[in-house]
Scaffold this active site. Structure first.
Site, PDB file in Angstrom:
ATOM      1  N   ASP A  98      52.788  -8.631 -20.669  1.00 11.78           N
ATOM      2  CA  ASP A  98      53.374  -9.163 -19.829  1.00 11.78           C
ATOM      3  C   ASP A  98      53.361 -10.800 -19.754  1.00 11.78           C
ATOM      4  OD1 ASP A  98      54.010  -6.734 -18.211  1.00 11.78           O
ATOM      5  OD2 ASP A  98      51.976  -6.626 -17.731  1.00 11.78           O
ATOM      6  N   LYS A 113      56.581 -12.455 -23.459  1.00 14.17           N
ATOM      7  CA  LYS A 113      57.206 -12.431 -25.164  1.00 14.17           C
ATOM      8  C   LYS A 113      58.624 -12.607 -25.056  1.00 14.17           C
ATOM      9  CE  LYS A 113      54.601  -8.364 -25.661  1.00 14.17           C
ATOM     10  NZ  LYS A 113      54.010  -8.810 -24.295  1.00 14.17           N
ATOM     11  N   GLY A 159      58.280  -3.628 -21.169  1.00  8.89           N
ATOM     12  CA  GLY A 159      59.671  -4.473 -20.704  1.00  8.89           C
ATOM     13  C   GLY A 159      59.511  -5.687 -21.015  1.00  8.89           C
ATOM     14  N   HIS A 160      60.657  -6.414 -21.217  1.00 13.06           N
ATOM     15  CA  HIS A 160      61.017  -7.965 -21.371  1.00 13.06           C
ATOM     16  C   HIS A 160      61.970  -8.365 -20.584  1.00 13.06           C
ATOM     17  CE1 HIS A 160      58.513  -7.890 -24.950  1.00 13.06           C
ATOM     18  NE2 HIS A 160      59.359  -7.748 -25.773  1.00 13.06           N
ATOM     19  N   GLN A 176      53.743  -5.138 -25.425  1.00 13.25           N
ATOM     20  CA  GLN A 176      52.207  -5.016 -24.563  1.00 13.25           C
ATOM     21  C   GLN A 176      51.429  -6.127 -25.376  1.00 13.25           C
ATOM     22  OE1 GLN A 176      53.162  -1.466 -26.420  1.00 13.25           O
ATOM     23  NE2 GLN A 176      53.798  -0.820 -24.341  1.00 13.25           N
ATOM     24  N   SER A 222      56.047 -22.883 -22.300  1.00  8.99           N
ATOM     25  CA  SER A 222      56.933 -22.727 -21.184  1.00  8.99           C
ATOM     26  C   SER A 222      56.589 -23.147 -19.983  1.00  8.99           C
ATOM     27  CB  SER A 222      57.067 -21.102 -21.080  1.00  8.99           C
ATOM     28  OG  SER A 222      58.038 -20.814 -20.153  1.00  8.99           O
TER      29      SER A 222
END
Length: 432
Positions: free
Chosen positions: A13, A16, A40-41, A226, A415
């Protein structure tokens, strides 16, 4: 030609998906090499949200080729549903744009049933926090040499033989050990005949395709799922996933030679989060933890579960640098820290009077350590509109430099917000 591996440096999380999306513009191929639809992305592009569970997020680029490697385990129903959803969003996924390794193992309905039954049978203190999607049982069958590969769908005799043997064994476990409902052989067989029709055009040899791409001078991006501390060998076992999440598995999970990897980028959230159970030394149970959770919108992309939040754990970051051989960092969600007078980073742990500088392999020790913090001055300014490193608040730059000094790894990417353009690219890892 350059080959770049992107991995999570914490417990997953870390953001990525966004970083892979950024780097995909410089790549020709994007490869997923481990995990399943338990990861999940989430990407935000021009204000539009996309959530990927198994297809590489590079699929947003029409001219790129995406690959699902042999190290991934594939739930055909989930994959086809994701393909259908992308088509509805105006992103058709064709065999020219996506290849699934014929060696990738399939998640079967009995894997999901066993996963959920086993977790339900555990006591509250012993629950792993599995997503219940059949990941662990599928990897168990793979290692136990009883798994079903995607390519087996193309040989009906082989598929039926494997399926029959598996259903007999799994139904014994489901009914006798877990007192759960059995699965139906014919129902599964019929469903997978339909899956075969739709998936067979996508199946191929990912290893051979990547080797051709390398020889043609193409740029290849390997997309991990992950995070490092969820690695089955090197993470906080047993509170881990069932695959190797570190960079070395990019080669094993795709059939790509390790000598051809040029750089490894570790995605490091500016603070730390974790979903599910397991040790989390820097976890915060106060108002600061709640603020990080709320401002960072910390909910799992796949499960929707609330993420536990804490200060940046430098011990975990150093573990990631060592285990992955990181050549660069992508520091994400720096904007979430805006507004704090003081920011903390765990630089070591203390356990029974001893200083610990790596995550203990003993799970009881990992749960018992106390973080030793270093305090840094925070900043008040919101930074989402910053597009140049020099324009960041002095305290934010100091924080990044401290992370670089502590880990020995330079920041390539920072980011400062969720959208695609809210990113500072300091060094392109594809540039040799």
């Amino acid at each position: 030609m350059s080959s770049v591996v992107v991995v999570g440096a914490q417990w997953g999380d870390e953001g990525k998906g966004k970083i892979v999306d950024l780097l995909t513009r410089y790549a020709d191929y994007v490869v997923r090499f481990q995990g399943g639809n338990n990861a999940g992305h989430t990407l935000v592009v021009d204000g539009k949200k996309f959530v990927f569970h198994i297809i590489p997020s590079g699929i947003l680029y029409q001219e790129k080729k995406c690959m699902i490697g042999n190290g991934v385990i594939v739930d055909p129903g989930v994959l086809l549903e994701e393909i259908a959803e992308l088509k509805e969003q105006g992103l058709p996924v064709t065999p020219e744009r996506l290849m699934v390794s014929e060696r990738a193992h399939l998640i079967m309905p009995y894997h999901t049933s066993l996963d959920q039954a086993k977790e339900a049978a555990l006591s509250k203190n012993n629950k792993i926090g599995t997503t219940g999607r059949g990941i662990g049982p599928c990897y168990m069958d793979k290692v136990g040499r009883t798994g079903i590969k995607a390519g087996d769908l193309l040989d009906d005799t082989l598929f039926r033989e494997k399926l029959s043997a598996a259903v007999e064994e799994k139904n014994f476990l489901l009914t006798r050990k877990f007192n759960a409902a059995p699965v139906d052989l014919e129902e599964i067989y019929g469903a997978f005949q339909l899956y075969k029709e739709k998936l067979s055009p996508f199946l191929g040899s990912v290893s051979e395709e990547l080797d051709k791409a390398r020889k043609q001078g193409q740029n290849i991006l390997f997309e991990g799922a992950q995070g490092t501390q969820l690695d089955i060998d090197h993470g906080t076992y047993p509170f881990v996933t069932s695959s190797n999440t570190i960079a070395g598995n990019a080669c094993n999970g795709s059939g790509f030679g390790p000598a051809h990897i040029d750089s490894v980028v570790g995605i490091l959230k500016a603070y730390t989060t974790r979903v599910g159970a397991g040790p989390f030394p820097s976890e915060l149970f106060d108002e600061v933890g709640e603020q990080l959770q709320a401002k960072g919108h910390e909910f799992g992309a796949t499960t929707g579960r609330r993420r536990r939040c804490g200060w940046l754990d430098g011990v975990v970051a150093n573990d990631a640098a060592r285990l992955n051989g990181l050549t660069g960092l992508a520091i994400t969600k720096l904007d979430v820290l805006s507004g704090h007078d003081t920011i903390k980073m765990a630089t070591s742990y203390e356990l029974k009077g001893k200083t610990i500088t790596a995550m203990p392999s003993n799970i009881n020790e990992a749960a018992a350590v106390s973080p030793v913090y270093e305090s840094l001055e925070g900043w008040k300014e919101e930074i989402e509109k910053v597009r140049d490193f020099d324009d960041l608040p002095l305290q934010a730059k100091d924080y990044i430099h401290r992370i670089e000094d502590f880990t020995g790894v330079k920041a390539n990417i920072i980011s400062v917000g969720p959208d695609r353009d809210e990113t500072l690219l300091l060094k392109n890892p594809f540039d040799k």
